[in-house]
Design a protein around this motif. Structure first.
Motif, mmCIF file in Angstrom:
data_model
loop_
_atom_site.group_PDB
_atom_site.id
_atom_site.type_symbol
_atom_site.label_atom_id
_atom_site.label_comp_id
_atom_site.label_asym_id
_atom_site.label_seq_id
_atom_site.Cartn_x
_atom_site.Cartn_y
_atom_site.Cartn_z
ATOM 1 N N ASN A 2 0.856 -1.185 0.000
ATOM 2 C CA ASN A 2 0.000 0.000 0.000
ATOM 3 C C ASN A 2 0.894 1.238 0.000
ATOM 4 N N THR A 3 0.717 2.114 -0.984
ATOM 5 C CA THR A 3 1.566 3.305 -1.088
ATOM 6 C C THR A 3 0.977 4.526 -0.392
ATOM 7 N N SER A 4 -0.165 4.376 0.252
ATOM 8 C CA SER A 4 -0.786 5.496 0.958
ATOM 9 C C SER A 4 -1.409 5.004 2.255
ATOM 10 N N ALA A 5 -1.012 5.606 3.347
ATOM 11 C CA ALA A 5 -1.544 5.208 4.651
ATOM 12 C C ALA A 5 -3.044 5.478 4.755
ATOM 13 N N ARG A 6 -3.582 6.305 3.861
ATOM 14 C CA ARG A 6 -5.016 6.611 3.878
ATOM 15 C C ARG A 6 -5.848 5.623 3.064
ATOM 16 N N ALA A 7 -5.229 4.793 2.263
ATOM 17 C CA ALA A 7 -5.942 3.898 1.339
ATOM 18 C C ALA A 7 -6.334 2.589 2.011
ATOM 19 N N LEU A 8 -7.039 2.676 3.103
ATOM 20 C CA LEU A 8 -7.389 1.479 3.874
ATOM 21 C C LEU A 8 -8.535 0.686 3.261
ATOM 22 N N HIS A 9 -9.488 1.359 2.649
ATOM 23 C CA HIS A 9 -10.657 0.656 2.094
ATOM 24 C C HIS A 9 -10.257 -0.220 0.911
ATOM 25 N N VAL A 69 2.701 -0.901 4.426
ATOM 26 C CA VAL A 69 2.363 0.425 3.912
ATOM 27 C C VAL A 69 3.696 1.142 3.737
ATOM 28 N N ILE A 70 3.974 1.568 2.514
ATOM 29 C CA ILE A 70 5.177 2.352 2.215
ATOM 30 C C ILE A 70 4.668 3.654 1.605
ATOM 31 N N ALA A 71 4.507 4.648 2.419
ATOM 32 C CA ALA A 71 3.832 5.886 2.033
ATOM 33 C C ALA A 71 4.680 6.745 1.100
ATOM 34 N N VAL A 72 4.499 6.526 -0.203
ATOM 35 C CA VAL A 72 5.210 7.310 -1.212
ATOM 36 C C VAL A 72 4.252 8.102 -2.099
ATOM 37 N N ALA A 73 2.950 7.881 -1.928
ATOM 38 C CA ALA A 73 1.967 8.579 -2.761
ATOM 39 C C ALA A 73 2.113 10.086 -2.565
ATOM 40 N N ASN A 74 2.010 10.813 -3.658
ATOM 41 C CA ASN A 74 2.050 12.284 -3.686
ATOM 42 C C ASN A 74 3.392 12.875 -3.255
ATOM 43 N N LYS A 75 4.440 12.082 -3.265
ATOM 44 C CA LYS A 75 5.770 12.603 -2.904
ATOM 45 C C LYS A 75 6.627 12.905 -4.127
ATOM 46 N N GLY A 76 6.186 12.472 -5.303
ATOM 47 C CA GLY A 76 6.907 12.772 -6.532
ATOM 48 C C GLY A 76 8.205 12.003 -6.721
ATOM 49 N N PHE A 77 8.383 10.907 -5.997
ATOM 50 C CA PHE A 77 9.597 10.104 -6.135
ATOM 51 C C PHE A 77 9.588 9.356 -7.459
ATOM 52 N N ASP A 78 10.753 9.268 -8.094
ATOM 53 C CA ASP A 78 10.877 8.328 -9.200
ATOM 54 C C ASP A 78 11.485 7.039 -8.624
ATOM 55 N N ALA A 79 11.589 6.016 -9.447
ATOM 56 C CA ALA A 79 12.066 4.720 -8.957
ATOM 57 C C ALA A 79 13.479 4.820 -8.394
ATOM 58 N N ALA A 80 14.347 5.597 -9.023
ATOM 59 C CA ALA A 80 15.720 5.739 -8.539
ATOM 60 C C ALA A 80 15.745 6.378 -7.148
ATOM 61 N N CYS A 81 14.901 7.372 -6.928
ATOM 62 C CA CYS A 81 14.821 7.996 -5.595
ATOM 63 C C CYS A 81 14.343 6.987 -4.556
ATOM 64 N N MET A 82 13.371 6.160 -4.928
ATOM 65 C CA MET A 82 12.861 5.157 -3.996
ATOM 66 C C MET A 82 13.940 4.141 -3.638
#
Length: 178
Positions: free
Chosen positions: A108-115, A138-151
């Protein structure tokens, strides 16, 4: 060689879910190959009348998953649910007995996406897949603008992602053991 198939529930070009799965591909340990399936948006609408003799794209997806040792899923939440195109892809897989007991990581890339996460767990469990809790962070990366290399370079992302991959790989080996 352990083969894992990565499925993104998003069709967005710059999706955090797809980007995280690309990072997972880059972080695969020796002896593990992660293949990102990018055809969800091209699948035809599910039709039970075509299930016995599905279209070529569906046969390709089923074959890819059948040959895999495990599956990694990352999906966004739309209106408290799984995106329609991704649900459609999963519907094409429901009747595939050869996919039963497939170990799966639900990242899950967003801690808010529980449903959507809960719905997704329910869907794949109904399909007979085995959700591996230790591989489903949960790995909260949504809305952070990371590309794969940054991750890959960010320890707070790469560490939990590596741990999830390792837990899934361990589950695939446990599943295959006599």
């Amino acid at each position: 060689m352990t083969i894992l198939i990565a499925l993104s529930g998003s069709l967005r070009r710059d999706s955090a879910n797809t980007t995280l799965l690309r990072a997972a591909c880059a972080l695969a340990p020796a002896g593990v190959r992660i293949v990102l399936y990018e055809g969800v948006g091209q699948l035809p609408f599910f039709n039970p009348d075509s299930e016995a003799d599905p279209p070529p794209l569906v046969r390709e997806l089923r074959g890819l998953l059948s040959a895999a040792d495990g599956v990694i899923v990352a999906s966004p939440e739309y209106a408290h649910g799984v995106p329609g195109a991704f649900k459609n892809a999963l519907d094409w897989l429901v009747g595939c007995a050869e996919l039963g007991s497939k170990p799966v990581a639900l990242i899950n890339t967003s801690a808010r996406a529980l449903h959507a996460q809960a719905a997704l767990a329910d869907i794949v469990t109904t399909m007979g897949w085995n959700v591996i809790a230790t591989a489903s962070p949960v790995i909260a990366v949504a809305n952070k603008g990371f590309d794969a290399a940054c991750m890959v370079a960010d320890a707070e992302v790469a560490g939990p992602l590596r741990t999830a991959i390792e837990a899934l790989v361990l589950a695939t080996r446990t599943e295959c053991s006599p």
